[in-house]
Scaffold this motif. Sequence first.
Motif, PDB file in Angstrom:
ATOM      1  N   LEU A  78      36.175  38.484  31.468  1.00 21.00           N
ATOM      2  CA  LEU A  78      36.154  38.421  32.927  1.00 21.00           C
ATOM      3  C   LEU A  78      34.909  37.680  33.406  1.00 21.00           C
ATOM      4  O   LEU A  78      34.994  36.803  34.275  1.00 21.00           O
ATOM      5  CB  LEU A  78      36.214  39.822  33.534  1.00 21.00           C
ATOM      6  N   ALA A  79      33.766  37.999  32.848  1.00 23.38           N
ATOM      7  CA  ALA A  79      32.525  37.337  33.253  1.00 23.38           C
ATOM      8  C   ALA A  79      32.597  35.839  32.971  1.00 23.38           C
ATOM      9  O   ALA A  79      32.146  35.019  33.789  1.00 23.38           O
ATOM     10  CB  ALA A  79      31.331  37.961  32.540  1.00 23.38           C
ATOM     11  N   ARG A  80      33.182  35.457  31.838  1.00 21.88           N
ATOM     12  CA  ARG A  80      33.314  34.035  31.520  1.00 21.88           C
ATOM     13  C   ARG A  80      34.256  33.342  32.503  1.00 21.88           C
ATOM     14  O   ARG A  80      33.987  32.217  32.946  1.00 21.88           O
ATOM     15  CB  ARG A  80      33.777  33.852  30.078  1.00 21.88           C
ATOM     16  N   CYS A  81      35.363  33.990  32.861  1.00 21.56           N
ATOM     17  CA  CYS A  81      36.295  33.413  33.831  1.00 21.56           C
ATOM     18  C   CYS A  81      35.638  33.252  35.195  1.00 21.56           C
ATOM     19  O   CYS A  81      35.789  32.213  35.854  1.00 21.56           O
ATOM     20  CB  CYS A  81      37.546  34.287  33.963  1.00 21.56           C
ATOM     21  N   ALA A  83      32.494  32.872  35.804  1.00 16.46           N
ATOM     22  CA  ALA A  83      31.502  31.800  35.726  1.00 16.46           C
ATOM     23  C   ALA A  83      32.170  30.438  35.854  1.00 16.46           C
ATOM     24  O   ALA A  83      31.640  29.549  36.533  1.00 16.46           O
ATOM     25  CB  ALA A  83      30.729  31.900  34.404  1.00 16.46           C
ATOM     26  N   VAL A  84      33.329  30.281  35.258  1.00 14.33           N
ATOM     27  CA  VAL A  84      34.061  29.016  35.384  1.00 14.33           C
ATOM     28  C   VAL A  84      34.498  28.815  36.836  1.00 14.33           C
ATOM     29  O   VAL A  84      34.320  27.746  37.414  1.00 14.33           O
ATOM     30  CB  VAL A  84      35.284  28.989  34.433  1.00 14.33           C
ATOM     31  N   LEU A  85      35.073  29.868  37.428  1.00 12.02           N
ATOM     32  CA  LEU A  85      35.528  29.763  38.816  1.00 12.02           C
ATOM     33  C   LEU A  85      34.359  29.512  39.759  1.00 12.02           C
ATOM     34  O   LEU A  85      34.496  28.765  40.730  1.00 12.02           O
ATOM     35  CB  LEU A  85      36.271  31.032  39.222  1.00 12.02           C
ATOM     36  N   ASP A  86      33.230  30.118  39.500  1.00 16.70           N
ATOM     37  CA  ASP A  86      32.052  29.932  40.325  1.00 16.70           C
ATOM     38  C   ASP A  86      31.574  28.483  40.280  1.00 16.70           C
ATOM     39  O   ASP A  86      31.018  27.970  41.252  1.00 16.70           O
ATOM     40  CB  ASP A  86      30.934  30.886  39.870  1.00 16.70           C
ATOM     41  N   GLY A  87      31.816  27.821  39.154  1.00 17.58           N
ATOM     42  CA  GLY A  87      31.390  26.435  39.020  1.00 17.58           C
ATOM     43  C   GLY A  87      32.329  25.425  39.642  1.00 17.58           C
ATOM     44  O   GLY A  87      32.007  24.242  39.733  1.00 17.58           O
ATOM     45  N   LEU A  88      33.486  25.867  40.116  1.00 22.90           N
ATOM     46  CA  LEU A  88      34.436  24.952  40.762  1.00 22.90           C
ATOM     47  C   LEU A  88      34.039  24.710  42.213  1.00 22.90           C
ATOM     48  O   LEU A  88      33.590  25.604  42.908  1.00 22.90           O
ATOM     49  CB  LEU A  88      35.856  25.534  40.724  1.00 22.90           C
ATOM     50  N   GLU A  89      34.223  23.489  42.649  1.00 19.44           N
ATOM     51  CA  GLU A  89      33.909  23.181  44.041  1.00 19.44           C
ATOM     52  C   GLU A  89      35.122  23.445  44.909  1.00 19.44           C
ATOM     53  O   GLU A  89      36.257  23.249  44.479  1.00 19.44           O
ATOM     54  CB  GLU A  89      33.479  21.713  44.158  1.00 19.44           C
ATOM     55  N   ALA A  90      34.884  23.859  46.127  1.00 21.96           N
ATOM     56  CA  ALA A  90      35.972  24.178  47.057  1.00 21.96           C
ATOM     57  C   ALA A  90      36.594  22.929  47.624  1.00 21.96           C
ATOM     58  O   ALA A  90      36.113  21.896  47.666  1.00 21.96           O
ATOM     59  CB  ALA A  90      35.457  25.055  48.173  1.00 21.96           C
TER      60      ALA A  90
END
Length: 90
Positions: A78-81, A83-90
């Motif tokens: 979950l934490a890895r997912c 982190a990936v989502l957090d790195g995506l731009e809106a």
Amino acid sequence: MLYELAALGVPAAALAAEEHEVLNIRYWANAGSAADLGDWRAFDPGRIAAAIAALIADRAARAAMSAAGRTAVDGGGLARCLAVLDGLEA
């Protein structure tokens, strides 16, 4: 469900009910956290009962399966997912 059981260190005995489950069960059996009871189309109650009875009687095997599951799944997915989502731009 096998992922969750592995993460919790719960040994599993799995019987494939669907074709896609065969490879998943085989993966976890090879990882050491599940007993592969085969495909339901080849259901043999005696063989399955014997396999489960053997697991019940073998505490060391269950402990090894428990450790193998916890080693295979670290619980940090979950934490890895996120982190990936957090790195995506809106």
